[in-house]
Motif scaffolding. Structure first.
Motif, PDB file in Angstrom:
ATOM      1  N   ARG A  38       0.828  -1.206   0.000  1.00  0.00           N
ATOM      2  CA  ARG A  38       0.000   0.000   0.000  1.00  0.00           C
ATOM      3  C   ARG A  38       0.865   1.259   0.000  1.00  0.00           C
ATOM      4  O   ARG A  38       0.448   2.295  -0.523  1.00  0.00           O
ATOM      5  CB  ARG A  38      -0.953  -0.015   1.203  1.00  0.00           C
ATOM      6  N   VAL A  55       1.749   3.367 -11.141  1.00  0.00           N
ATOM      7  CA  VAL A  55       1.735   2.083 -10.441  1.00  0.00           C
ATOM      8  C   VAL A  55       0.271   1.671 -10.308  1.00  0.00           C
ATOM      9  O   VAL A  55      -0.558   2.496  -9.969  1.00  0.00           O
ATOM     10  CB  VAL A  55       2.335   2.250  -9.028  1.00  0.00           C
ATOM     11  N   CYS A  56      -0.041   0.403 -10.630  1.00  0.00           N
ATOM     12  CA  CYS A  56      -1.435  -0.026 -10.540  1.00  0.00           C
ATOM     13  C   CYS A  56      -1.565  -1.266  -9.667  1.00  0.00           C
ATOM     14  O   CYS A  56      -0.686  -2.112  -9.635  1.00  0.00           O
ATOM     15  CB  CYS A  56      -1.991  -0.336 -11.926  1.00  0.00           C
ATOM     16  N   THR A  57      -2.699  -1.362  -8.980  1.00  0.00           N
ATOM     17  CA  THR A  57      -2.917  -2.455  -8.036  1.00  0.00           C
ATOM     18  C   THR A  57      -4.080  -3.334  -8.478  1.00  0.00           C
ATOM     19  O   THR A  57      -5.101  -2.814  -8.923  1.00  0.00           O
ATOM     20  CB  THR A  57      -3.243  -1.887  -6.643  1.00  0.00           C
ATOM     21  N   PHE A  98      -6.555  -5.576  -6.519  1.00  0.00           N
ATOM     22  CA  PHE A  98      -6.881  -5.753  -5.105  1.00  0.00           C
ATOM     23  C   PHE A  98      -7.334  -7.171  -4.818  1.00  0.00           C
ATOM     24  O   PHE A  98      -7.833  -7.873  -5.697  1.00  0.00           O
ATOM     25  CB  PHE A  98      -7.982  -4.769  -4.706  1.00  0.00           C
ATOM     26  N   ARG A 115      -8.199  -4.152 -16.465  1.00  0.00           N
ATOM     27  CA  ARG A 115      -8.415  -2.761 -16.115  1.00  0.00           C
ATOM     28  C   ARG A 115      -7.093  -2.038 -15.864  1.00  0.00           C
ATOM     29  O   ARG A 115      -6.950  -0.870 -16.182  1.00  0.00           O
ATOM     30  CB  ARG A 115      -9.292  -2.732 -14.848  1.00  0.00           C
ATOM     31  N   VAL A 116      -6.117  -2.747 -15.279  1.00  0.00           N
ATOM     32  CA  VAL A 116      -4.836  -2.088 -15.020  1.00  0.00           C
ATOM     33  C   VAL A 116      -3.852  -2.289 -16.178  1.00  0.00           C
ATOM     34  O   VAL A 116      -3.082  -1.392 -16.499  1.00  0.00           O
ATOM     35  CB  VAL A 116      -4.207  -2.551 -13.688  1.00  0.00           C
TER      36      VAL A 116
END
Lengths: 547, 320
Positions: free
Chosen positions: B50, B80-82, B84, B149-150
């Motif tokens: 995080r 930067v992409c997460t 989850f 999506r990312v």
């Protein structure tokens, strides 16, 4: 052996049936019957079918209907706009402010009717302190604008809290995802936060709309010559004893409420997946979403302005209990308090008693009913569940007039008794009580119940030793809610009390109607302080019990 | 310090209410590399992720991405992409709208966004679900949407937060392979957080084993498994037996113990035999130590509970 088992099963069935009757009969008698009576009375005014009353209303009073709908919609829209602004500000502001604003909103929600009107007249009325003395103006505060203003002011806290509650249920990860994908705060707000909170916003709007439509007192106090449907219904009963007309008006007010209700149910069903997805994790809501300084200061200004108005309102009322404004000076006086002590103390004590009895009664009944409905899923349970939520959408006058019609004669002649007032307050708050309990019940692991039965505890023992203790928080919530509502309600019970046994809100309404604002201030302060104390004590209890 | 690394995390610290969760965390990840943060819950791996994602502000320390310090950038401005753990899809949007969201945020027009999003959806095999509401998709499909999506934003670093923990065993293996192939196809620098040793071993180029907010050992899965720096690391990536021999304690993996009916240096007694399909696991009592021994089922000796056996220990390492 075989026959013994059979007879035992049969006896279980009979007990079940008996319990079912015991729980559904009150719902039928005290909710359904009065509703049916109102509708029947409006269509059969003289005992036979006639649409004369409706025809008259629509032909000669179309202006009244139009005004009522317009002002209710305007009030609702304005309330929601303000409430949304406050909710957003609360979501974005620092934790310290958040806490104080939430407390302020909750305190201002516990308010007797007409406090806004009272303060408004004292400060901004024709001879109001601020308008007349400080600003030296003369203007007319009475009329539609006054009514809308008062309705907005008295509903903002409730609507804001409902919307804040909805925000708190949002999955914080969804909002993080939005930002992670490059969504700036405003885009996250408009594309994610608002669409996902729509059910809550619509719900808040629908609750406010019904309250505005059912509000008959504000126009009497502040409407001047501007009048609304609910007011006409009130005057028809109190002034002219014209129950058929009052019934017809009540039915007309009910229609938009019903529409709003069905729209809401439909909408919620459609977005059910959304709300479930949101309830999964959500605990922190939209905290941490930074907002542009321009936007946040606008929202902040609106919020603090509202809180300032509330402070002014309550301050003015407390001040007016012991100060009179005469010939340009404030004079200390105990006259108003004296007057209350001599004449109206009994009403205040009576209100406290009614509120306690109604709160305990409905919390118990609601818990039992809800437990029964949760454990007997079926068509009939669904019907009873629907019926028991009806009072939530019924305009106050509708429910009051229904009680007059239903309980005037045998078999249940209750008119003029204390019982009719308490029963009315109880069943009006039943939806809140059952919903609180069923929310509590869904949190109980079904395994707990199975474990208890498995260990050989009988059904009743299960109920009293396992289920009810686990429901204590829901029970207390329901108690606080009903107590507060009964202490501050006027809508339905004004039709049911007798001149010999008034309650404090009706006394308040009467003194305000007669223009005795000093006494009004004392009565309002008494209601506020006593309700606040009960709320604080019991909320403490809930919090402590929940660890 | 590895100054040539693509993503360089230096001396990152974060505490909550005076409790240090991430302390002096350093990690260097090369471009296109997939690095796992492995450790039990509470070791600070999700907090680290995080911090890199920008959802938490570090108390101190720096994060360099491609030579630029990013620790003060807001999440919406970080490349930067997460993905989850709960996927965090937008439940009120369709699959296509979910994938288009980031592109629209970046200011790309509607048609180009739609085109790119559809392309990405067919890459992850969801072209036919484009107009479906995401809440109606299966778990695996939802995960693919979260990835699409990312990926469509072509981020410099991809962060995966226990992305397989909500799946059943079969789907988990399938999605693991899919993620790995997408990751290498787009040559994405990836940090992957997990507490599942098998996942970390199977997916990573290198594993960072975490304990109390910092890295205890950083290396390839083979290095970590065969030469762990301590017992904690050894137990993080597989089962170990602790065997007392004289006054020394040795740590030995279950597959490095050989059992025979009679030939061997040590004697033990069979406590239980569990047939697990590919392997058979024997629990042997050796002078008070309970030792698990794994043998490939076809080659397993026929032993019964209570029987005397001989043991010989293969490669082992001393326990400090």
């Amino acid at each position: 052996m075989m026959s013994f088992e059979k007879s035992q099963i049969r006896s279980v069935r009979y007990t079940d049936l008996f319990i079912a009757l015991l729980l559904t009969l009150p719902v039928l008698i005290f909710i359904v019957w009065p509703i049916v009576e109102v509708i029947v009375k409006s269509f059969l005014p003289e005992g036979f079918f006639s649409l004369e009353i409706y025809r008259n209303l629509f032909v000669h009073n179309s202006r009244l209907i139009f005004d009522s709908i317009l002002s209710a919609i305007l009030s609702t829209v304005l309330t929601i706009i303000f409430a949304l602004a406050i909710a957003l500000y609360v979501a974005f502001c620092s934790a310290r402010f958040k806490r104080s604003i939430l407390v302020a909103l909750m305190l201002t929600m516990i308010s007797p009717p007409f406090v806004s009107s009272l303060a408004y007249i004292m400060l901004f009325g024709k001879r109001g302190y601020i308008v007349h003395h400080v600003l030296g103006l003369t203007w007319n505060p009475y009329g539609m604008h006054g009514v809308i203003l008062m309705q907005v002011l008295s509903n903002i806290s409730l609507a804001a809290l409902l919307i804040i509650g909805m925000f708190a249920m949002l999955d914080p990860r969804t909002l993080e995802a939005s930002r992670d994908l490059g969504g700036k705060s405003w885009r996250t707000l408009c594309s994610i936060v608002l669409p996902l909170s729509m059910p809550g916003i619509v719900a808040a709007g629908f609750i406010v709309l019904i309250k505005c439509l059912a509000d008959f007192g504000t126009p009497i106090i502040i409407g001047g010559r501007f009048t609304l449907l609910a007011t006409e219904a009130y005057l028809a009963v109190i002034g002219r004893g014209n129950l058929p007309l009052a019934s017809a008006i009540s039915v007309i007010i009910l229609i938009p409420s019903l529409m709003a209700f069905f729209f809401y149910r439909h909408y919620i069903r459609q977005t059910h997946g959304v709300s479930v997805a949101m309830q999964k994790i959500g605990d922190r809501g939209i905290e941490g979403l930074a907002m542009g300084s321009w936007a946040s200061s606008t929202l902040g200004m609106l919020t603090w302005f509202f809180l300032f108005l509330m402070l002014l309102q309550y301050g003015a009322i407390l001040f007016a209990t012991v100060f009179d404004y005469r010939q340009g000076h404030f004079i200390f006086t105990l006259e108003h308090i004296q007057a209350i002590r001599l004449g109206k103390m009994a009403s205040f004590v009576r209100s406290l008693c009614y509120s306690f009895i109604a709160a305990i009664g409905v919390s118990l009944f609601g818990a039992l009913l809800s437990y029964y409905l949760e454990s007997h899923k079926g068509v009939s349970s669904k019907v009873v569940d629907f019926l028991s939520t009806l009072p939530y959408i019924l305009p106050g006058p509708f429910f009051g007039i229904g009680y007059i019609l239903a309980f005037n004669d045998a078999p249940l002649a209750l008119t003029g008794t204390s019982a009719i007032v308490v029963l009315n307050c109880m069943f009006r708050q039943l939806p809140v009580s059952t919903k609180a309990t069923s929310a509590g019940l869904t949190r109980i692991d079904p395994e707990t119940e199975n474990a208890a039965t498995d260990l050989g505890s009988g059904r009743l023992r299960l109920l009293f030793q396992i289920i009810l203790p686990l429901l204590k928080p829901a029970f207390l919530m329901s108690f606080i809610n009903t107590f507060t509502a009964t202490m501050t309600t006027v809508g339905a019970i004004i039709f049911l009390i007798t001149p010999q046994a008034k309650v404090v809100t009706v006394e308040l309404f009467n003194v305000l109607r007669d223009g005795d604002y000093g006494q009004g201030a004392v009565l309002a302060s008494m209601i506020i302080i006593s309700t606040l104390c009960v709320n604080l004590v019991f909320t403490r209890w809930v919090i402590r019990r929940n660890g | 310090m590895n100054s040539t690394a693509f993503l360089n995390i230096e001396n990152l610290c974060k505490s909550f209410a005076h409790r240090s969760v991430v302390s002096d965390f350093c990690l260097a990840v090369n471009q296109g590399e997939l690095v796992s943060l492995l450790g039990p819950s509470g070791c600070g791996k999700t907090t680290t992720l995080r911090l890199v994602g920008g959802f938490l502000e570090p108390d101190s320390g720096e994060i360099f991405l491609d030579g630029i310090a990013i620790q003060n950038l807001l999440p919406e401005n970080r490349p930067v992409c997460t993905v989850f753990q709960s996927y965090a899809l937008f439940p009120h949007m369709t699959t296509l709208e979910n994938v288009m969201y980031g592109l629209r945020c970046s200011g790309l027009g509607f048609q180009p966004s739609r085109h790119k999003a559809l392309e990405m959806l067919s890459t992850v095999g969801l072209a036919d679900q484009a107009s479906q509401n995401v809440t109606r998709l299966s778990g695996g499909q939802q995960q693919r949407v979260a990835l699409a999506r990312v990926l469509v934003l072509n981020p410099k670093v991809l962060l995966l937060d226990e992305p397989f923990s909500n799946m059943d065993a079969n789907l988990r293996v399938q999605m693991r392979d899919e993620v790995r192939s997408l990751q290498s196809r787009f040559n994405l620098t990836t940090i992957f957080v997990t507490h599942d040793r098998e996942e970390a071993m199977g997916l990573s180029d290198r594993i960072a084993v975490m304990q109390d907010g910092c890295i205890v050992q950083f290396g390839t899965p083979r290095e970590i498994y065969t030469s762990p720096v301590n017992l904690y690391v050894a137990e993080c990536v597989g089962h170990v037996n602790k065997v007392h021999i004289g006054d020394r304690v040795l740590a030995i993996r279950p597959e490095h113990v050989q059992i025979n009916k009679d030939r061997g240096e040590h004697n033990g007694i069979v406590v239980s035999v569990s047939y697990l399909g590919f392997i058979t696991r024997y629990l042997i009592d050796y002078q008070g130590d309970q030792i698990s021994v794994d043998v490939i089922s076809g080659h397993s000796p026929d032993l019964r509970q209570g029987e005397q056996v001989s043991l010989s220990f293969g490669s082992s390492f001393p326990v400090v």
